[in-house]
Design a protein around this motif. Structure first.
Motif, PDB file in Angstrom:
ATOM      1  N   SER A  26       0.844  -1.212   0.000  1.00 22.35           N
ATOM      2  CA  SER A  26       0.000   0.000   0.000  1.00 22.35           C
ATOM      3  C   SER A  26       0.870   1.249   0.000  1.00 22.35           C
ATOM      4  O   SER A  26       0.532   2.253  -0.640  1.00 22.35           O
ATOM      5  CB  SER A  26      -0.898   0.046   1.238  1.00 22.35           C
ATOM      6  OG  SER A  26      -1.602  -1.138   1.355  1.00 22.35           O
ATOM      7  N   GLU A  27       1.990   1.183   0.722  1.00 25.51           N
ATOM      8  CA  GLU A  27       2.920   2.329   0.712  1.00 25.51           C
ATOM      9  C   GLU A  27       3.485   2.520  -0.686  1.00 25.51           C
ATOM     10  O   GLU A  27       3.574   3.645  -1.191  1.00 25.51           O
ATOM     11  CB  GLU A  27       4.056   2.093   1.720  1.00 25.51           C
ATOM     12  CG  GLU A  27       3.604   2.336   3.155  1.00 25.51           C
ATOM     13  CD  GLU A  27       4.572   1.735   4.192  1.00 25.51           C
ATOM     14  OE1 GLU A  27       4.150   1.634   5.348  1.00 25.51           O
ATOM     15  OE2 GLU A  27       5.705   1.357   3.817  1.00 25.51           O
ATOM     16  N   ALA A  28       3.820   1.392  -1.324  1.00 26.41           N
ATOM     17  CA  ALA A  28       4.344   1.477  -2.700  1.00 26.41           C
ATOM     18  C   ALA A  28       3.285   2.066  -3.625  1.00 26.41           C
ATOM     19  O   ALA A  28       3.590   2.901  -4.488  1.00 26.41           O
ATOM     20  CB  ALA A  28       4.772   0.095  -3.183  1.00 26.41           C
ATOM     21  N   ALA A  29       2.015   1.652  -3.435  1.00 29.76           N
ATOM     22  CA  ALA A  29       0.929   2.150  -4.307  1.00 29.76           C
ATOM     23  C   ALA A  29       0.732   3.650  -4.137  1.00 29.76           C
ATOM     24  O   ALA A  29       0.345   4.345  -5.076  1.00 29.76           O
ATOM     25  CB  ALA A  29      -0.367   1.402  -4.016  1.00 29.76           C
ATOM     26  N   ALA A  30       0.994   4.146  -2.913  1.00 30.55           N
ATOM     27  CA  ALA A  30       0.841   5.590  -2.676  1.00 30.55           C
ATOM     28  C   ALA A  30       1.892   6.383  -3.461  1.00 30.55           C
ATOM     29  O   ALA A  30       1.682   7.543  -3.809  1.00 30.55           O
ATOM     30  CB  ALA A  30       0.941   5.885  -1.187  1.00 30.55           C
TER      31      ALA A  30
END
Ligand code: ADP
Ligand code: ASP
Ligand code: MG
Length: 459
Positions: A110-114
């Motif tokens: 999710s951090e990567a997607a942000a």
């Protein structure tokens, strides 16, 4: 699906496969009901699960890339759903470690997607829903004394790399299922994930929203099972969505082609591709409620006695209408071929189509894809189409389909249907190509009322 045909032989004809949808594995009590069904139906040797209800939507939100506060809130919701189940298991120590590891992955992805989102990342993230529900369910089955094994479906469900709507390779699925799953069925119940797969480079893919039904039907075909059981939150297939028309009638038996038509035109109860393997291999599909298995359900099979003229009404929301105008179409040849070549290059499948001398109107279905619904109409596609013709896009439409038998040979059909719609605008009509449907494209906001009016007129 990729263009290849299975070479399966009916290996496991005494076995059945069961698929439990999101609401069936939403929480501990619901999962217990599923376990009871497996205990009761000893022929069930393969179990395909969806993610617990709500999880896929939360993971899709995270995959879109959200800022930190919202991310934490969404992650908490995911964690609470999973821990609601873990906390009720008798032996939760090992399983909670495994789920924690997956929750950490979800956070990291999710951090990567942000930072930068992509369809590949979306599929990787979203697959965690099914990975978690299956781990928890295996533990619950074992606690109930069922010898159960967790199986990573990506070992057998090889797909192309069309992320968010990947297409399975049936030849590989058949071979791998027969070598990796079949030999284990004598000793244990195999629990595996619906919806997810793996592309040639090893990255995770998904088969599109609601794809777990399709997974179960494909694995069922690869094993040559005697029945595919789809356990959901309603006791069968109804004459229309009972959420829209509460007094819709249950259909006890329905033919493959009628049910396939219903699924294709939006009856969410079955993923549109679910019946392809069943039809190919003649495997009956049963649909029932995991909450109330004693209520029976609907059997979808090759033929039924006395099929009625009107069988059901299906509704598909979120339809996009593309209207293409070009004076080049006037007395021209090859224009439609050019348009369809472009659409095919962009992996767009067209649903309903009408033509006039200088225009074509066609609808695209955007409901089934795992990522955001707008990604079908890419700038690249619109630019290519615009170089040939003027393109108009209309959204928020809905497709209402009357499903039945011999509709194209039934007199008085038009009068009956249109008298129910006198106060509504019908944007497009398709009738005659199939004896099983008549489709109406209508304003999305009118759709529920139109379904109710048609249902009370035809049933
Ligand atoms: P699952 O999570 O088990 O896959 P879905 O939500 O995908 O379940 O499908 C079940 C839902 O399909 C029902 O709750 C119902 O609202 C909807 N549905 C749509 N059309 C029909 C129909 N003709 N008969 C029964 N259910 C339908
Ligand atoms: N979990 C996936 C979805 O919500 C697949 C499925 O439930 O069939 O679309
Ligand atoms: Mg479903």
């Amino acid at each position: 699906m990729t263009d290849n045909t299975a070479t399966s032989s009916p290996l496991s004809s005494s076995y059945t496969i069961a698929k439990f949808g999101g609401t069936s594995v939403a929480d501990f009590a619901s999962m217990e009901k599923c376990a009871d069904i497996i205990l009761d139906k000893k022929s069930t040797r393969v179990v395909v699960l969806s993610a617990s209800s709500g999880i896929t939507n939360l993971l899709i939100e995270l995959a879109a890339g959200v800022e930190v506060a919202e991310r934490k809130a969404l992650l908490n919701k995911v964690r609470n759903i999973e821990y609601g189940i873990i906390n009720k298991l008798a032996n939760s120590e090992i399983i909670s470690q495994e789920i924690d590891r997956l929750l950490e992955n979800i956070e990291m992805l999710s951090e990567a997607a942000a930072l930068a989102t992509s369809d590949a990342l979306t599929d990787e993230l979203v697959s965690h829903g099914e990975l978690m529900s299956t781990l928890l369910f295996v533990e619950l089955l074992r606690e109930k004394g069922v010898p159960a094994d967790w199986f990573d479906v990506r070992k057998i469900m090889k797909t192309n790399d069309l992320f968010c709507r990947a297409e399975p390779d049936m030849i590989q699925l058949t071979e791998l299922t027969q070598s990796l799953v079949q030999p284990r069925l004598e000793k244990s119940v195999i629990v595996t994930q619906g919806f997810i797969g793996q592309e040639p480079k090893g990255r995770t893919t998904t088969l599109g929203r609601g794809g777990s039904d399709y997974t179960a039907a494909l694995i069922g075909e690869a094993l040559g099972v005697s029945r595919v059981d789809i356990w959901t939150d309603v006791p069968g297939i109804y004459s229309t969505d009972p959420r829209i028309v509460p007094d819709a009638q249950r259909i006890d038996q329905i033919a493959f082609d009628e049910a396939a038509e219903m699924a294709t035109f939006g009856a969410k109860i079955l993923h549109p591709a679910t019946l392809l393997p069943a039809v190919r291999s003649g495997i009956p599909v049963f649909v029932g409620s995991s909450k109330a298995p004693e209520q029976g359900g609907t059997l979808v099979c090759a033929q039924t006695d006395n099929p009625p003229v009107f069988r059901a009404i299906a509704l598909r929301r979120k339809q996009t209408l593309l209207t293409l105008h070009s004076m080049k179409m006037l007395h021209a040849r090859g224009f439609l071929a050019e348009i369809f070549t472009i659409l095919s290059r962009h992996h767009i499948s067209v649903d309903v189509i009408t033509t006039s001398e200088v225009s074509i109107a066609l609808t695209l279905d955007t409901t089934g894809i795992t990522n955001s619904s707008s990604s079908l109409l890419t700038n690249a596609l619109l630019t290519e189409l615009s170089s040939l013709c003027r393109v108009e896009v209309e959204e928020n439409l809905a497709l209402v389909a009357v499903i039945g038998n011999d509709l194209s040979q039934t007199s008085g059909l038009g009068a009956k249907i249109f008298s129910a719609l006198e106060h509504y605008n019908v944007r497009m009509i398709s009738h005659g190509a199939s004896p099983h449907n008549l489709c109406l494209l209508v304003n999305g906001d009118d759709a529920d009322n139109i379904v109710r009016r048609l249902h009370s007129k035809l049933f």
